[in-house]
Design a protein around this motif. Structure first.
Motif, PDB file in Angstrom:
ATOM      1  N   ARG A 109     -69.676 -37.449  38.594  1.00 48.53           N
ATOM      2  CA  ARG A 109     -69.859 -37.682  37.044  1.00 48.53           C
ATOM      3  C   ARG A 109     -69.505 -36.273  36.517  1.00 48.53           C
ATOM      4  O   ARG A 109     -69.998 -34.992  36.846  1.00 48.53           O
ATOM      5  CB  ARG A 109     -71.475 -37.877  36.997  1.00 48.53           C
ATOM      6  CG  ARG A 109     -71.869 -37.817  35.453  1.00 48.53           C
ATOM      7  CD  ARG A 109     -73.328 -38.144  35.467  1.00 48.53           C
ATOM      8  NE  ARG A 109     -73.852 -37.728  34.195  1.00 48.53           N
ATOM      9  CZ  ARG A 109     -74.229 -38.869  33.377  1.00 48.53           C
ATOM     10  NH1 ARG A 109     -73.731 -39.958  33.517  1.00 48.53           N
ATOM     11  NH2 ARG A 109     -74.611 -38.323  32.003  1.00 48.53           N
ATOM     12  N   PRO A 110     -68.649 -36.208  35.562  1.00 46.74           N
ATOM     13  CA  PRO A 110     -68.007 -35.002  34.880  1.00 46.74           C
ATOM     14  C   PRO A 110     -69.245 -34.343  33.990  1.00 46.74           C
ATOM     15  O   PRO A 110     -70.196 -35.081  33.226  1.00 46.74           O
ATOM     16  CB  PRO A 110     -67.269 -35.363  33.731  1.00 46.74           C
ATOM     17  CG  PRO A 110     -67.123 -37.084  33.840  1.00 46.74           C
ATOM     18  CD  PRO A 110     -67.864 -37.468  34.967  1.00 46.74           C
ATOM     19  N   GLU A 111     -69.251 -33.226  34.087  1.00 49.47           N
ATOM     20  CA  GLU A 111     -70.200 -32.055  33.535  1.00 49.47           C
ATOM     21  C   GLU A 111     -69.298 -31.548  32.186  1.00 49.47           C
ATOM     22  O   GLU A 111     -68.347 -30.790  32.241  1.00 49.47           O
ATOM     23  CB  GLU A 111     -70.636 -31.055  34.432  1.00 49.47           C
ATOM     24  CG  GLU A 111     -71.538 -29.974  33.694  1.00 49.47           C
ATOM     25  CD  GLU A 111     -71.760 -28.909  34.530  1.00 49.47           C
ATOM     26  OE1 GLU A 111     -71.560 -27.707  34.274  1.00 49.47           O
ATOM     27  OE2 GLU A 111     -72.147 -29.091  35.676  1.00 49.47           O
ATOM     28  N   ILE A 112     -69.674 -31.656  30.992  1.00 51.80           N
ATOM     29  CA  ILE A 112     -68.903 -31.117  30.000  1.00 51.80           C
ATOM     30  C   ILE A 112     -69.654 -30.158  29.058  1.00 51.80           C
ATOM     31  O   ILE A 112     -70.930 -30.525  28.900  1.00 51.80           O
ATOM     32  CB  ILE A 112     -68.538 -32.279  28.744  1.00 51.80           C
ATOM     33  CG1 ILE A 112     -67.558 -33.433  29.666  1.00 51.80           C
ATOM     34  CG2 ILE A 112     -67.795 -31.698  27.715  1.00 51.80           C
ATOM     35  CD1 ILE A 112     -67.361 -34.706  28.866  1.00 51.80           C
ATOM     36  N   ARG A 113     -69.344 -28.850  28.736  1.00 50.47           N
ATOM     37  CA  ARG A 113     -70.110 -28.193  28.023  1.00 50.47           C
ATOM     38  C   ARG A 113     -69.202 -27.059  27.133  1.00 50.47           C
ATOM     39  O   ARG A 113     -68.056 -26.874  27.390  1.00 50.47           O
ATOM     40  CB  ARG A 113     -70.974 -27.243  28.739  1.00 50.47           C
ATOM     41  CG  ARG A 113     -70.258 -26.427  29.651  1.00 50.47           C
ATOM     42  CD  ARG A 113     -71.513 -25.493  30.622  1.00 50.47           C
ATOM     43  NE  ARG A 113     -70.881 -24.922  31.739  1.00 50.47           N
ATOM     44  CZ  ARG A 113     -70.834 -23.466  31.487  1.00 50.47           C
ATOM     45  NH1 ARG A 113     -70.886 -22.892  30.538  1.00 50.47           N
ATOM     46  NH2 ARG A 113     -69.877 -22.865  32.301  1.00 50.47           N
ATOM     47  N   TRP A 114     -69.643 -26.751  25.922  1.00 44.67           N
ATOM     48  CA  TRP A 114     -69.013 -26.025  25.098  1.00 44.67           C
ATOM     49  C   TRP A 114     -68.841 -24.515  25.701  1.00 44.67           C
ATOM     50  O   TRP A 114     -70.127 -24.234  26.046  1.00 44.67           O
ATOM     51  CB  TRP A 114     -69.428 -25.985  23.542  1.00 44.67           C
ATOM     52  CG  TRP A 114     -68.897 -27.190  22.988  1.00 44.67           C
ATOM     53  CD1 TRP A 114     -69.634 -28.599  22.788  1.00 44.67           C
ATOM     54  CD2 TRP A 114     -67.570 -27.147  22.323  1.00 44.67           C
ATOM     55  NE1 TRP A 114     -68.402 -29.449  21.963  1.00 44.67           N
ATOM     56  CE2 TRP A 114     -67.529 -28.583  21.850  1.00 44.67           C
ATOM     57  CE3 TRP A 114     -66.542 -26.361  22.206  1.00 44.67           C
ATOM     58  CZ2 TRP A 114     -66.405 -28.961  20.979  1.00 44.67           C
ATOM     59  CZ3 TRP A 114     -65.424 -26.723  21.341  1.00 44.67           C
ATOM     60  CH2 TRP A 114     -65.177 -28.154  21.071  1.00 44.67           C
ATOM     61  N   VAL A 115     -67.916 -23.579  25.627  1.00 44.06           N
ATOM     62  CA  VAL A 115     -68.025 -22.235  26.078  1.00 44.06           C
ATOM     63  C   VAL A 115     -67.541 -21.647  24.839  1.00 44.06           C
ATOM     64  O   VAL A 115     -66.213 -21.322  24.789  1.00 44.06           O
ATOM     65  CB  VAL A 115     -67.016 -22.159  27.162  1.00 44.06           C
ATOM     66  CG1 VAL A 115     -67.053 -20.526  27.616  1.00 44.06           C
ATOM     67  CG2 VAL A 115     -67.064 -23.131  28.168  1.00 44.06           C
ATOM     68  N   GLY A 116     -68.434 -21.189  23.795  1.00 46.00           N
ATOM     69  CA  GLY A 116     -67.966 -20.586  22.547  1.00 46.00           C
ATOM     70  C   GLY A 116     -67.714 -21.596  21.693  1.00 46.00           C
ATOM     71  O   GLY A 116     -67.752 -22.769  21.907  1.00 46.00           O
ATOM     72  N   ARG A 117     -67.169 -21.120  20.389  1.00 48.81           N
ATOM     73  CA  ARG A 117     -66.855 -21.810  19.249  1.00 48.81           C
ATOM     74  C   ARG A 117     -65.255 -22.550  19.332  1.00 48.81           C
ATOM     75  O   ARG A 117     -65.232 -23.646  18.789  1.00 48.81           O
ATOM     76  CB  ARG A 117     -66.622 -21.044  18.040  1.00 48.81           C
ATOM     77  CG  ARG A 117     -68.034 -20.565  17.520  1.00 48.81           C
ATOM     78  CD  ARG A 117     -67.914 -19.768  16.375  1.00 48.81           C
ATOM     79  NE  ARG A 117     -67.178 -20.319  15.463  1.00 48.81           N
ATOM     80  CZ  ARG A 117     -66.789 -19.687  14.293  1.00 48.81           C
ATOM     81  NH1 ARG A 117     -67.583 -18.689  13.785  1.00 48.81           N
ATOM     82  NH2 ARG A 117     -65.979 -20.281  13.436  1.00 48.81           N
ATOM     83  N   ALA A 118     -64.568 -22.126  20.404  1.00 50.75           N
ATOM     84  CA  ALA A 118     -63.191 -22.695  20.379  1.00 50.75           C
ATOM     85  C   ALA A 118     -62.642 -23.077  21.634  1.00 50.75           C
ATOM     86  O   ALA A 118     -61.760 -22.874  22.057  1.00 50.75           O
ATOM     87  CB  ALA A 118     -62.211 -21.641  19.739  1.00 50.75           C
ATOM     88  N   ALA A 119     -63.584 -23.250  22.578  1.00 50.93           N
ATOM     89  CA  ALA A 119     -63.506 -23.616  23.869  1.00 50.93           C
ATOM     90  C   ALA A 119     -64.464 -24.572  24.657  1.00 50.93           C
ATOM     91  O   ALA A 119     -65.819 -24.405  24.238  1.00 50.93           O
ATOM     92  CB  ALA A 119     -63.394 -22.420  25.002  1.00 50.93           C
ATOM     93  N   PHE A 120     -64.177 -25.473  25.256  1.00 48.59           N
ATOM     94  CA  PHE A 120     -64.950 -26.448  26.113  1.00 48.59           C
ATOM     95  C   PHE A 120     -64.499 -26.472  27.580  1.00 48.59           C
ATOM     96  O   PHE A 120     -63.478 -26.423  27.748  1.00 48.59           O
ATOM     97  CB  PHE A 120     -65.210 -27.599  25.395  1.00 48.59           C
ATOM     98  CG  PHE A 120     -63.908 -28.552  25.475  1.00 48.59           C
ATOM     99  CD1 PHE A 120     -63.920 -29.558  26.464  1.00 48.59           C
ATOM    100  CD2 PHE A 120     -63.216 -28.325  24.266  1.00 48.59           C
ATOM    101  CE1 PHE A 120     -62.624 -30.301  26.351  1.00 48.59           C
ATOM    102  CE2 PHE A 120     -61.997 -29.240  24.148  1.00 48.59           C
ATOM    103  CZ  PHE A 120     -61.904 -30.259  25.312  1.00 48.59           C
ATOM    104  N   GLN A 121     -65.473 -26.838  28.352  1.00 46.55           N
ATOM    105  CA  GLN A 121     -65.252 -26.940  29.742  1.00 46.55           C
ATOM    106  C   GLN A 121     -65.570 -28.267  30.464  1.00 46.55           C
ATOM    107  O   GLN A 121     -66.787 -28.879  29.955  1.00 46.55           O
ATOM    108  CB  GLN A 121     -65.649 -26.049  30.690  1.00 46.55           C
ATOM    109  CG  GLN A 121     -65.632 -25.866  32.081  1.00 46.55           C
ATOM    110  CD  GLN A 121     -66.355 -24.557  32.697  1.00 46.55           C
ATOM    111  OE1 GLN A 121     -65.596 -23.710  32.721  1.00 46.55           O
ATOM    112  NE2 GLN A 121     -67.588 -24.651  33.147  1.00 46.55           N
ATOM    113  N   VAL A 122     -64.684 -28.893  31.404  1.00 45.19           N
ATOM    114  CA  VAL A 122     -65.167 -30.246  31.897  1.00 45.19           C
ATOM    115  C   VAL A 122     -65.156 -29.975  33.260  1.00 45.19           C
ATOM    116  O   VAL A 122     -63.846 -29.144  33.690  1.00 45.19           O
ATOM    117  CB  VAL A 122     -64.115 -31.278  31.558  1.00 45.19           C
ATOM    118  CG1 VAL A 122     -64.457 -32.551  32.510  1.00 45.19           C
ATOM    119  CG2 VAL A 122     -64.174 -31.673  30.256  1.00 45.19           C
TER     120      VAL A 122
END
Length: 162
Positions: free
Chosen positions: A1-14
């Motif tokens: 199951r993927p984990e998705i989160r924002w890393v700052g205002r202009a980046a996100f990580q899966v």
């Protein structure tokens, strides 16, 4: 199951669990600033649009660290690799390896790097860091191409021959 989160205002990580030889894979999307039209246009003209970075850990650390850049390595690369590394240009791509080159693997990495921004294989986590131009992903085969490129780089880092 993927984990998705924002890393700052202009980046996100899966983040997802990988298939061998990959243990864990994080895909970081870096979005260029769009709030100010002038800055966005300047970034597009300079080729600094959206980018993707693939960070991955292998089941076992790779035996041979490698840095691969399109063109010749700049100041940033030379500062990271140190004096003990041997630098050579392979098909207009600088493949930097320590302690010795692996001609077959370096040639395959150079071929892959022709469409990537950079490839880093390191003993420390993350074992793989791959810079991907976002524009390359917009082609029809973008997702399949990226999956195949990451799998091939992971295989080379794990010492597989193919």
């Amino acid at each position: 199951r993927p984990e998705i989160r924002w890393v700052g205002r202009a980046a996100f990580q899966v983040v997802v669990d990988g298939r061998p030889p990959l243990r864990r894979v994080a895909i970081v999307a870096l979005l260029s600033a769009r709030e100010v039209l002038g800055i966005w246009l300047a970034n597009v003209v300079r080729g600094r649009g959206d980018a993707l970075v693939v960070r991955a850990d292998l089941a076992r650390p790779p035996a041979r660290p490698v840095e691969v850049y399109r063109g010749r390595p700049g100041r940033e690369a030379r500062g990271r690799i140190g004096d003990a590394w041997r630098t050579r240009v392979v098909r207009d791509v600088a493949a930097v390896a320590s302690p010795v080159a692996d001609d077959a693997a370096d040639l395959r990495l150079a071929r892959l790097a022709a469409e990537l921004d950079s490839i880093s294989i390191a003993a420390d986590s993350p074992h793989l860091v791959i810079g991907v131009p976002a524009a390359r992903l917009l082609r029809e085969d973008g997702a399949a191409w990226l999956a195949a490129a990451v799998a091939e780089i992971a295989g080379l880092a794990a010492g597989e021959r193919g």
